[in-house]
Design a protein around this motif. Structure first.
Motif, mmCIF file in Angstrom:
data_model
loop_
_atom_site.group_PDB
_atom_site.id
_atom_site.type_symbol
_atom_site.label_atom_id
_atom_site.label_comp_id
_atom_site.label_asym_id
_atom_site.label_seq_id
_atom_site.Cartn_x
_atom_site.Cartn_y
_atom_site.Cartn_z
ATOM 1 N N PHE A 102 -4.446 4.012 7.926
ATOM 2 C CA PHE A 102 -4.118 4.364 6.813
ATOM 3 C C PHE A 102 -5.352 5.383 5.878
ATOM 4 O O PHE A 102 -6.327 5.536 7.049
ATOM 5 N N HIS A 104 -8.130 -8.217 0.885
ATOM 6 C CA HIS A 104 -8.627 -7.294 0.460
ATOM 7 C C HIS A 104 -10.639 -7.130 0.572
ATOM 8 O O HIS A 104 -11.312 -5.948 0.562
ATOM 9 N N TYR A 121 -12.202 -3.051 0.389
ATOM 10 C CA TYR A 121 -14.344 -2.493 0.819
ATOM 11 C C TYR A 121 -13.948 -3.268 1.997
ATOM 12 O O TYR A 121 -14.341 -4.377 2.129
ATOM 13 N N TRP A 167 1.285 8.708 2.808
ATOM 14 C CA TRP A 167 0.498 7.527 3.787
ATOM 15 C C TRP A 167 1.454 7.337 5.006
ATOM 16 O O TRP A 167 0.572 6.453 6.097
ATOM 17 N N LEU A 194 -8.900 2.243 -6.196
ATOM 18 C CA LEU A 194 -7.207 2.718 -5.997
ATOM 19 C C LEU A 194 -6.980 1.585 -5.493
ATOM 20 O O LEU A 194 -5.994 1.544 -4.911
ATOM 21 N N ASP A 195 -7.090 0.377 -5.221
ATOM 22 C CA ASP A 195 -6.539 -0.302 -5.007
ATOM 23 C C ASP A 195 -6.637 -0.792 -2.922
ATOM 24 O O ASP A 195 -5.842 -1.127 -2.281
ATOM 25 N N PHE A 196 -7.698 0.053 -2.520
ATOM 26 C CA PHE A 196 -7.781 -0.532 -1.344
ATOM 27 C C PHE A 196 -8.643 -1.169 -0.496
ATOM 28 O O PHE A 196 -9.156 -2.570 -1.735
ATOM 29 N N ALA A 234 0.362 -1.103 -0.039
ATOM 30 C CA ALA A 234 -0.184 0.007 -0.694
ATOM 31 C C ALA A 234 0.287 1.515 -0.414
ATOM 32 O O ALA A 234 0.977 1.806 -0.517
ATOM 33 N N ALA A 261 -5.387 -1.876 6.405
ATOM 34 C CA ALA A 261 -4.701 -1.494 5.266
ATOM 35 C C ALA A 261 -5.706 0.295 5.113
ATOM 36 O O ALA A 261 -6.814 0.532 5.108
ATOM 37 N N PRO A 262 -5.592 0.565 3.606
ATOM 38 C CA PRO A 262 -6.298 0.971 3.613
ATOM 39 C C PRO A 262 -7.409 1.360 2.502
ATOM 40 O O PRO A 262 -7.636 -0.172 2.185
ATOM 41 N N LEU A 263 -8.629 1.667 3.009
ATOM 42 C CA LEU A 263 -10.155 1.845 3.078
ATOM 43 C C LEU A 263 -10.818 2.730 2.392
ATOM 44 O O LEU A 263 -10.971 2.966 2.470
ATOM 45 N N ALA A 280 -12.879 0.800 -4.342
ATOM 46 C CA ALA A 280 -11.898 0.029 -3.830
ATOM 47 C C ALA A 280 -10.442 -0.562 -5.237
ATOM 48 O O ALA A 280 -10.187 -0.830 -5.152
#
Ligand SMILES: Nc1ncnc2c1ncn2[C@@H]1O[C@H](COP(=O)(O)OP(=O)(O)O)[C@@H](O)[C@H]1O
Ligand SMILES: Nc1ccn([C@@H]2O[C@H](COP(=O)(O)OP(=O)(O)O)[C@@H](O)[C@H]2O)c(=O)n1
Length: 678
Positions: free
Chosen positions: A466, A537, A494, A450, A490-492, A442, A585-587, A487
């Motif tokens: 994140f 993810h 979900y 970040w 962005l490759d975040f 990430a 993780a980024p969400l 998501a």
């Protein structure tokens, strides 16, 4: 996850222990091995040595008596023994915080032809010594305890000892070991009888260093004047240090832990028997039985139940009682500890310290003169507590804090180094449920912005580590569809928070709880072991051993979820679970109160809405029975965290806009707000 920069630990909640750990060497064995290698003739190479404060004090003491001790690497020492001929120490021997050192070395020094003095820190200076002074004096020792009521410092005048027959009035491995060591320097035979067997490391190590046999007719026997011979020794990991992870893994459902190279001497592993009784799953594999047995433990998390610990069992788990009290607080039902008044004279008054700190976390507990009654299974509130300068209290409450509803602080944790240097590092690696590589990936994807955010936000529990994109809105406004696509782009990860409220509703219905009665719901919620985490993810949920996913959109769940979500106890329970996800993780997180309550500080907030008739039609097309307008109304009208746009949210009407258009619009806003998009 603790902040290691200071002498306090900040603990973020995390109800899962995963991984493999090798704990530092056994404290009891390290003390004894150093002392016996000092008395022996020739060299001993001791590997796996604990280098905590207590054992460093023993190394210094052995050096003061003339042993040559050299570190070959971080945990291996070479000891050149004195073959019984010790040097008179030039100064008082400082035993620091270590009761074991003071009591064992007093046995050795009592029979020397020179005088010596033993001192300790404030806590050790309050620990009773009469238990060794009485039998040592019977052997002819001349020792003055300079503190009031036979407390340290101890002034030892060298004298000639003689063997005695002695039945220990209370079970104490330290007293037993002290007298065995004194017996080596006494004339004749020393015979000891224990009321209850205690840890037998001294006996095993005496055999290791050449004294054989020492058991006769149920009595321990040492002959004065015998020589010990130097011998190499591997010191396994300290079971009492591993106990913190063992209990944490056993008590948090979904955990999976391997403890490698840990000492499995049966006189030390009483904790395992108790945990099995509480419903734990533990597999023990012994890999070596030479001198000290050691091997691997595999632990899987279960919901534990309370138990009674008393009588003979207490001596087997004396060092583990703090973490067993924590196990009791995490288990369902009552845990009773009795016959444990010895805990009042440990590094702290452990019964008082346990009761005080358990109450701070919201655990109902009754303190008895010789024990505790702990009512387990209640929701825990985050707390700030003291270690009372006691390493085992500090570590036990670091584990309990994992189950609290927010960030807790354990003050005064420097004492942890006495037995477990590296505790914070192991804590960090075993409690983080990040998928390996996620964080790094990430960071690479979204840049150092970040990384900085993640670091700074550690200071504030309500803040994400994140980035979080918050998507709130009415039912069937398109939150799920839009958030999933966003998501992906962005490759975040979900994350739907509605499923947590749905899972809770499903479980309450399954338990037959009357959900119109918020007090009953509040009581029941504390018993529901729910956990969630990010995997591939996606948000994963577990309720005890069950995966609730297949039932989350059942008509009864649809019909009751908004009522359940209006109950403060439910929202309080689920809030930290949602927040902890942003440390994994980024969400892109969707729900009703993400921008207003869960992550109020995120700059990325969107609120979706659409014509009610259109939304009803969308739900109908999905083939679901869902009185969604009634749900919306309940969600809007509840007092706590009502459905409403955050003041700084971007409001999007989805009635006549395609999903793709909505996602593009959101991406434009994110860019404008400074998100680093490629
Ligand atoms: N912008 C849109 N236009 C048309 N249909 C949509 C739109 N957004 C979502 N839908 C459809 O509406 C239904 C409900 O959407 P969903 O994303 O589940 O809403 P929510 O998560 O807000 O309850 C789904 O069948 C979805 O395909
Ligand atoms: N952050 C959230 C998410 C859901 N909820 C509650 O959970 C219910 C179900 O949420 P959901 O997101 O699955 O609902 P849908 O919009 O998908 O129908 C909502 O009606 C709310 O009562 C909440 O209160 N707060």
């Amino acid at each position: 996850m603790p902040d290691t920069s200071s002498r306090s630990l900040r603990i973020f909640p995390s109800r899962r222990i995963r991984g493999t750990v090798t704990v530092p060497g056994d404290k009891s064995i390290t003390h004894r091995a150093l002392l016996l290698a000092t008395l022996a003739e020739g060299e001993s190479r001791l590997s796996g040595v604990l280098t905590g404060e207590d054992c460093l004090a023993t190394i210094r003491a052995c050096q003061a008596l003339g042993a040559e001790i050299e570190f070959l690497n971080a945990t291996t020492v070479r000891v050149k023994g004195r073959d019984r001929k010790l040097l008179a120490p030039a100064e008082p021997i400082d035993c620091g915080n270590s009761g074991t050192l003071m009591r064992l070395i007093a046995g050795i020094l009592a029979g020397q032809p020179f005088s010596s003095c033993l001192i300790g820190d404030a806590s050790l200076s309050r620990r009773p010594m009469a238990r060794i002074l009485v039998p040592l004096r019977q052997m002819g020792a001349r020792i003055d305890a300079k503190g009031p009521g036979e407390l340290p410092p101890l002034e030892i005048h060298g004298s000639q000892l003689h063997g005695i027959d002695y039945r220990l009035p209370l079970p104490s491995a330290q007293v037993k070991s002290c007298l065995l060591l004194a017996g080596l320097f006494a004339s004749g035979v020393t015979r000891l009888q224990e009321p209850i067997p205690t840890r037998d490391h001294t006996e095993r190590l005496l055999r290791h260093f050449g004294l054989w046999p020492i058991f006769d007719n149920g009595q321990l026997v040492v002959h004065g004047g015998v020589r010990l011979h130097g011998h190499d020794l591997f010191i396994p990991g300290d079971f009492s240090s591993a106990a913190f992870w063992i209990v944490a893994a056993a008590a948090f459902p979904g955990s999976e832990l391997f403890v490698q190279g840990v000492g499995l001497n049966p006189s030390r592993t009483g904790l395992l028997k108790i945990l099995l009784r509480m419903g734990a799953t533990v597999k023990e594999t012994i890999e070596s039985c030479e001198t000290e047995p050691y091997g691997t433990l595999e632990i899987r998390g279960e919901r534990l139940r309370g138990t009674r610990i008393r009588g003979e069992e207490i001596a087997q788990v004396i060092d583990e009682l703090p973490i067993l009290a924590v196990a009791g607080a995490l288990a369902q039902g009552e845990t009773i500890i009795r016959d444990a008044s010895e805990l009042r004279v440990k590094e702290s008054d452990r019964l008082a310290a346990l009761a005080y700190n358990l109450r701070a976390f919201g655990v109902p507990v009754e303190e008895l003169p010789d024990g505790l009654i702990i009512e387990g299974g209640h929701p825990l509130r985050a707390a700030s507590v003291q270690s009372f300068g006691d390493h085992r209290i500090a570590m036990a409450f670091a584990i309990l804090a994992l189950a609290a509803d927010g960030v807790s602080v354990i003050e005064d944790t420097a004492c942890i180094a006495t037995s477990y240097p590296g505790f914070e590092k192991d804590f960090e690696s075993l409690t983080q449920s990040e998928i390996p590589g996620w964080g790094e990936r990430a960071f690479r994807q979204i840049g150092h912005r970040w990384a900085r955010w993640a670091k700074e936000s550690l200071e504030d529990p309500a803040e994400a580590r994140f980035p979080v994109v918050a998507i709130d809105g009415t039912a069937a406004s398109g939150k799920t569809t839009v958030a999933q696509e966003l998501a992906r782009r962005l490759d975040f990860a979900y994350c739907s928070t509605g499923v947590l409220y749905r899972a809770m509703t499903w479980k309450l219905l399954q338990m037959g709880v009357d959900i119109s009665n918020r007090f009953r719901v509040a009581r029941a919620v504390g018993k529901i072991p729910m956990d969630c985490w990010i995997e591939n993810h996606q948000l994963k949920i577990r309720v005890g051993d069950e995966d609730p996913s297949p039932y989350l959109r059942d008509p009864e769940v649809n019909a009751n979820v908004s009522l359940v979500a209006s109950i403060p106890a439910v929202r309080r329970y689920l809030l930290p679970l949602q927040r902890k996800l942003a440390r994994q993780a980024p969400l892109v997180m969707e729900g009703r109160d993400i921008g207003t309550v869960v992550f109020p500080k995120t700059p990325y907030k969107f609120f979706l809405d659409a014509d009610p008739l259109v939304r009803q039609e969308r739900r109908r097309q999905q083939g679901e029975t869902d009185l969604l307008l009634e749900r919306d109304q309940k969600d809007r009208e509840r007092k706590l965290a009502p459905l409403k746009p955050a003041h700084d949210a971007v409001i999007l009407d989805t009635t006549r806009t395609t999903v793709n258009e909505l996602v593009e619009t959101i991406l434009r806003h994110l860019k404008r707000k400074g998100m680093n998009l490629q």
